[in-house]
Design a protein around this motif. Structure first.
Motif, short mmCIF file in Angstrom:
data_model
loop_
_atom_site.label_atom_id
_atom_site.label_comp_id
_atom_site.label_asym_id
_atom_site.label_seq_id
_atom_site.Cartn_x
_atom_site.Cartn_y
_atom_site.Cartn_z
N THR A 224 0.85 -1.19 0.00
CA THR A 224 0.00 0.00 0.00
C THR A 224 0.88 1.24 0.00
OG1 THR A 224 -0.06 0.16 2.42
CG2 THR A 224 -1.75 -1.21 1.36
N ARG A 225 0.28 2.39 -0.28
CA ARG A 225 1.05 3.62 -0.25
C ARG A 225 1.62 3.84 1.16
NH1 ARG A 225 1.17 8.72 1.39
NH2 ARG A 225 2.11 10.32 0.05
N GLN A 226 0.81 3.58 2.18
CA GLN A 226 1.26 3.80 3.55
C GLN A 226 2.46 2.92 3.87
OE1 GLN A 226 -1.82 4.56 6.51
NE2 GLN A 226 -0.89 3.03 7.85
N GLU A 227 2.42 1.68 3.43
CA GLU A 227 3.55 0.78 3.66
C GLU A 227 4.78 1.25 2.90
OE1 GLU A 227 4.67 -3.90 2.79
OE2 GLU A 227 2.58 -3.37 3.26
N ASN B 53 8.42 2.35 4.51
CA ASN B 53 9.71 1.80 4.05
C ASN B 53 10.69 2.92 3.75
OD1 ASN B 53 8.57 -0.74 4.18
ND2 ASN B 53 8.37 -1.00 1.96
N GLY B 54 10.19 3.97 3.10
CA GLY B 54 11.06 5.09 2.74
C GLY B 54 11.54 5.88 3.94
N VAL B 55 10.61 6.18 4.85
CA VAL B 55 10.97 6.98 6.03
C VAL B 55 11.95 6.21 6.91
CG1 VAL B 55 10.11 8.16 8.08
CG2 VAL B 55 8.80 8.25 5.95
N ALA B 56 11.79 4.91 6.99
CA ALA B 56 12.71 4.09 7.80
C ALA B 56 14.14 4.16 7.27
CB ALA B 56 12.23 2.64 7.83
N ALA B 57 14.29 4.51 6.00
CA ALA B 57 15.63 4.60 5.40
C ALA B 57 16.23 6.00 5.50
CB ALA B 57 15.56 4.18 3.93
N CYS B 58 15.48 6.94 6.08
CA CYS B 58 15.94 8.33 6.13
C CYS B 58 17.00 8.54 7.20
CB CYS B 58 14.76 9.27 6.39
SG CYS B 58 13.65 9.42 4.98
N MET B 59 17.95 9.43 6.92
CA MET B 59 19.04 9.68 7.85
C MET B 59 18.92 11.02 8.56
SD MET B 59 22.14 10.56 5.20
CE MET B 59 22.15 12.10 4.26
N CYS B 60 17.97 11.87 8.14
CA CYS B 60 17.82 13.20 8.75
C CYS B 60 16.70 13.21 9.79
CB CYS B 60 17.54 14.25 7.68
SG CYS B 60 18.91 14.50 6.53
N ASP B 61 16.75 14.19 10.67
CA ASP B 61 15.75 14.30 11.74
C ASP B 61 14.41 14.80 11.23
OD1 ASP B 61 17.60 13.44 13.60
OD2 ASP B 61 18.22 15.46 14.15
N VAL B 62 14.40 15.40 10.05
CA VAL B 62 13.18 15.91 9.44
C VAL B 62 12.99 15.23 8.09
CG1 VAL B 62 12.03 17.94 8.43
CG2 VAL B 62 13.25 18.13 10.61
N VAL B 63 11.75 14.80 7.80
CA VAL B 63 11.46 14.16 6.53
C VAL B 63 10.29 14.85 5.85
CG1 VAL B 63 9.96 12.41 7.63
CG2 VAL B 63 10.92 11.98 5.36
N MET B 64 10.47 15.12 4.55
CA MET B 64 9.36 15.56 3.70
C MET B 64 8.87 14.35 2.94
SD MET B 64 10.38 19.27 2.11
CE MET B 64 10.98 20.62 3.15
N ILE B 65 7.56 14.19 2.85
CA ILE B 65 6.97 13.09 2.09
C ILE B 65 6.22 13.70 0.92
CG2 ILE B 65 5.41 11.12 2.16
CD1 ILE B 65 5.92 11.00 5.21
N ASP C 119 11.29 10.79 13.68
CA ASP C 119 10.93 9.87 14.76
C ASP C 119 9.43 9.90 15.06
OD1 ASP C 119 13.50 8.99 15.01
OD2 ASP C 119 13.98 10.23 16.76
N LEU C 120 8.84 11.10 15.00
CA LEU C 120 7.40 11.23 15.23
C LEU C 120 6.62 10.41 14.22
CD1 LEU C 120 4.85 12.60 16.45
CD2 LEU C 120 5.23 14.47 14.82
N TYR C 121 6.97 10.55 12.95
CA TYR C 121 6.23 9.81 11.93
C TYR C 121 6.39 8.30 12.12
CZ TYR C 121 4.34 8.10 7.61
OH TYR C 121 3.57 7.42 6.70
N LEU C 122 7.61 7.84 12.39
CA LEU C 122 7.84 6.40 12.54
C LEU C 122 7.08 5.84 13.74
CD1 LEU C 122 11.64 6.17 11.70
CD2 LEU C 122 9.74 5.33 10.32
N GLN C 123 7.01 6.59 14.84
CA GLN C 123 6.27 6.14 16.01
C GLN C 123 4.78 5.99 15.68
OE1 GLN C 123 7.21 9.05 19.02
NE2 GLN C 123 9.38 8.50 19.04
N CYS C 124 4.24 6.99 14.98
CA CYS C 124 2.82 6.95 14.62
C CYS C 124 2.54 5.83 13.62
CB CYS C 124 2.38 8.29 14.05
SG CYS C 124 2.41 9.65 15.24
N ALA C 125 3.44 5.64 12.67
CA ALA C 125 3.27 4.59 11.67
C ALA C 125 3.31 3.20 12.31
CB ALA C 125 4.35 4.71 10.60
N SER C 126 4.16 3.04 13.32
CA SER C 126 4.25 1.76 14.03
C SER C 126 2.93 1.44 14.74
CB SER C 126 5.40 1.80 15.03
OG SER C 126 5.48 0.60 15.76
#
Length: 212
Positions: free
Chosen positions: A78-81, A85-97, A162-169
């Protein structure tokens, strides 16, 4: 402000009826996806571009774009999945989607988002709704929503990584599927998402009519 960007490009593009993923449709000699990526390549604050797509198709269509800070990530069911996957590979503290099928986002919009994230934990490009929006039930109008309070969400949508990954989990555990990236943060945190007014030119290419 340093940031990573996740560009989603793993869809099938069925509504375009092209027979292939619409992000590989060519405009002015380049694919839609290339146009979307190049906007971020020009921004020195963008330290990493994570493209979520079918890896084999990407390497076949535009292998030359794999340079510098551009990396590939396989899409999910799915798009959410795929986003996760993409955000988990990010190295910066801020992510744009960002949607790979939105090739017209401006540098001005990106700069507004970066400035907003200096004080916020999440923000989203939005534009006022032009049309009157009505709630319909069983084929009948139930009520009319107040247009002045309504906004149409665009991308990029921006978060502390980190906020996005916590919510996604949490969403994955509950089986919750949001209508966009912000909906995960709305549902699984108390963080308020700051609205950044965008441009109507930053539209998503969805049907063949959008190419005219």
């Amino acid at each position: 402000m340093d940031y990573s960007v996740v560009i989603t490009a793993a869809g099938s593009g069925s509504r375009m009826q092209l027979g292939y993923n619409k992000v590989y449709y060519r405009m002015d000699g380049k694919t839609i996806l290339e146009h979307s990526i190049e906007t971020f390549l020009k921004d020195e604050d963008c330290k990493q571009i994570v493209v979520v797509s079918n890896v084999m198709q990407f390497r076949k269509e535009i292998p030359h774009i794999l340079q510098g800070n551009v990396v590939l990530c396989e899409g999910g069911a799915t798009r959410q999945e795929s986003v996760c996957n993409g955000v988990a590979a990010c190295m910066c503290d801020v992510v744009m989607i960002h949607d790979g099928a939105r090739p017209f986002v401006s540098n001005e919009d990106i700069n507004l988002l970066k400035k907003t994230m200096e004080e916020e934990k999440a923000c989203c490009l939005m534009v006022p709704c032009k049309d009157t929006i009505k709630v319909v039930q069983d084929g009948y109008i139930e009520k009319t929503l107040v247009r002045d309070t309504l906004r149409a969400a665009q991308t990029p949508q921006v978060f502390n990584t980190d906020l996005y990954l916590q919510c996604a989990s949490k969403a994955k555990i509950d089986g919750f599927v949001g209508t966009d990236d912000c909906s995960l943060v709305e549902t699984y945190s108390d963080v308020r998402i700051k609205v950044v007014e965008g441009s109507y030119e930053n539209f998503k290419i969805t049907t063949k009519e959008d190419l005219k």
